[in-house]
Design an enzyme around this catalytic site. Structure first.
Site, PDB file in Angstrom:
ATOM      1  N   LYS A 172      22.110  23.934  11.577  1.00  0.00           N
ATOM      2  CA  LYS A 172      23.501  23.929  11.108  1.00  0.00           C
ATOM      3  C   LYS A 172      23.627  22.626  10.145  1.00  0.00           C
ATOM      4  O   LYS A 172      23.049  21.311  10.380  1.00  0.00           O
ATOM      5  CB  LYS A 172      24.357  23.961  12.401  1.00  0.00           C
ATOM      6  N   SER A 183      32.386  26.812  15.030  1.00  0.00           N
ATOM      7  CA  SER A 183      32.187  26.317  13.756  1.00  0.00           C
ATOM      8  C   SER A 183      30.494  26.671  13.359  1.00  0.00           C
ATOM      9  O   SER A 183      30.323  26.288  12.198  1.00  0.00           O
ATOM     10  CB  SER A 183      32.281  24.783  13.628  1.00  0.00           C
ATOM     11  N   SER A 203      32.125  26.170  19.661  1.00  0.00           N
ATOM     12  CA  SER A 203      31.638  26.278  18.440  1.00  0.00           C
ATOM     13  C   SER A 203      30.254  26.898  18.227  1.00  0.00           C
ATOM     14  O   SER A 203      29.761  27.203  17.307  1.00  0.00           O
ATOM     15  CB  SER A 203      31.372  24.766  17.796  1.00  0.00           C
TER      16      SER A 203
END
Length: 533
Positions: A141, A221, A245
């Site tokens: 990420k 996210s 997330s």
């Protein structure tokens, strides 16, 4: 008087409700079917010769080897000479080149990925295999710190050229284990704290697209982690969670996602949102792979994969948070997901009972998110050399060039500045001095959420709580408890979802084993066939 019981909290939340209803500068949907332009195009030039030299017939063979394979099965293919790390890396790069302009799961590729793969092959040939991730391509990420030549942007234009001087601790651990870093996975910008329109959007790579269907949500996210793992654009991924997330995008994209217990994985070198709550964790197509990845990036010497047991749920008392899942009114679709959960628990021979807990006394997370955004995220951005010191500064910076910096608006930043102003007005504490209040708020929120979960486990005499997707993320994540989501397959429209297991504090290994048992009993997961053709 505690942070969450202060009489000014209600007025702050009214600010949020009013701002949300006004919409700030929030567009409801893209102005066209076309995705937004990338601020940095994916660069395939370092791999051109390798990609050209990989025959189509070989690609087909690798696809058959990799489809539905676990990391140990891929390692066996390496050992038997059926596959090399270089070939597997090229295979994923080829799929990224073919599919990611549509899916937008990457913000950047690692230009050294092939070199890392070739080095893994050389070491293997010399008899040096560093562990189960040796030669395995993964992505990270894009809030996880990677040094040059890669960048760490959190999806924000303001960090487009940012490369930290030191990589995140978990990245060092992955390199030492022989993993191949493919690149950086897209995310909801600033870990979801820029805008809610839509989740899975960032200025750098555009809007994430669900591989099961462009009209399905990707959530966030850790959207790029979920998309890329599901669509076979990586073997596994590392995402992060503050509240939902990891769990939510994994559920929405049909893969495994685990938020480990707080502190199990080092957060050093990761752009924070709430530093008292953030957790990095694995995203994968199989629980086995999540267990292997967690064992590399955590701070213990536990071999989670060795502890997986297909019978782990037999006779285990589990509590289904049915009332909380159904919510007000419920829906036929929710009932169908619950039926699959019940069926799966029965197949795994768990002792299932309903738990009526709705966690009405849970702490309110929104003020904490905006305090963390102001203290932690802005603090990181400022220390990276960007020309901002406060959330208001970031709002102004973005607004100066909205087409490039905030093409989907910044409604969360708009709300955040109003809430921070309300906190300052109500407390008399200047924004630059909110650190102690923020720490107090985070500690109290964790204590309250932890007490709620501990009581729920004890009073219902269960070893595991069962939820749907991220329905209860504001409780387990705030408490710092571990959670994992396992695919439930697809509904009649072809959209995926996942069941979420919430474990007791410190029970990460047990939680993985419970998830493995559910996965083994059900085999609910389905691949996104459209991107595998």
């Amino acid at each position: 008087m505690s942070f969450t019981s202060r009489n000014w909290l209600a007025s702050i939340l009214l600010v949020f409700v009013a701002a949300s209803q006004n919409g700030c500068d929030r567009p409801d949907k893209p102005t066209s079917d076309a995705n937004l332009p990338r601020l940095r195009e994916l660069d395939f030039s370092p791999f051109e010769k390798g990609l050209e030299a990989l025959p189509e017939k070989r690609v087909t063979t690798i696809l058959s080897l990799v489809t539905d394979a676990t990391i140990p099965e891929v390692q066996t293919a390496f050992e038997n000479g059926l596959l090399t790390s270089e070939e597997l890396t090229l295979f994923f790069l080829r799929r990224i080149k073919r599919h990611d302009d549509d899916l937008r799961s990457y913000t950047e590729l690692n230009p050294l990925a092939l070199e890392e793969a070739r080095n893994a092959d050389r070491l293997r040939a010399a008899g040096e295999v560093r562990g189960p991730l040796h030669g395995i391509p993964i992505n990270l990420k894009d809030n996880i710190g990677t040094t040059a030549p890669m960048h760490t942007t959190a999806g924000a234009e303001i960090l487009l050229e940012h490369s930290p001087v030191k990589e995140a601790v978990l990245v060092t651990q992955l390199r030492e284990a022989g993993a191949v870093i493919l690149g950086k996975a897209a995310l909801s910008e600033l870990a979801g704290s820029l805008t809610t329109e839509p989740p899975g959007y960032n200025a750098v790579s555009g809007i994430g697209v669900n591989p099961y269907g462009k009209d399905f949500p990707v959530s966030g996210s850790s959207s790029g982690s979920g998309i890329s793992a599901s669509a076979y654009l990586t073997m596994v991924s590392v995402g992060t969670e503050t509240s939902g997330s990891l769990i939510s995008p994994a559920s929405m994209n049909g893969v495994i996602g685990m938020k480990p217990g707080l502190g199990l994985v080092s957060g050093e070198g990761i752009i924070p949102l709430i530093r008292f709550q953030d957790s990095a964790g694995p995203v994968a197509r199989h629980v086995m792979d999540a267990a292997i990845l967690l064992a590399v990036i955590d701070a213990t010497e536990v071999d989670y994969a060795a502890g997986l047991d297909a019978k782990a749920l037999e006779g285990v008392a589990v509590g289904v948070l049915r009332v909380g899942i159904i919510g007000k009114g419920g829906s036929d679709e929710t009932s169908e997901w619950l039926a699959l959960i019940d069926q799966g628990l029965s197949k795994a021979k768990a002792v299932s009972r309903d738990v009526a807990e709705t966690f009405d006394g849970k702490p309110e997370l929104l003020p904490l998110i905006f305090l963390g955004l102001s203290e932690d995220t802005i603090g990181y951005i400022s220390s990276a050399g960007a020309p901002v010191k406060t959330l208001a500064d970031l709002k102004a910076y973005n607004a100066a060039e909205p087409v490039t910096r905030i093409p989907r608006g910044q409604n969360m930043i708009e709300v955040g500045t109003q809430i921070l102003a309300a906190i300052v007005t109500e407390t008399g504490v200047g924004e630059e001095h909110l650190g102690p209040l923020y720490k107090e708020a985070a500690q109290e929120a964790r204590e309250r959420a932890s007490a709620l979960l501990a009581r729920t486990f004890a009073e219902n005499r269960v070893e595991l709580l069962v939820s749907l997707s991220n329905t209860h993320s504001d409780v387990y994540a705030t408490a710092g408890y571990p959670a994992i989501t396992i695919p439930l397959g697809l509904n009649r429209a072809g959209e995926p979802n996942g069941v979420t297991f919430i474990g007791k504090q410190g029970d990460d290994a047990k939680l993985l084993s419970y998830a493995h048992a559910f996965e083994a009993a059900t085999r609910y997961r389905r691949n996104p066939e459209a991107v595998l053709k």
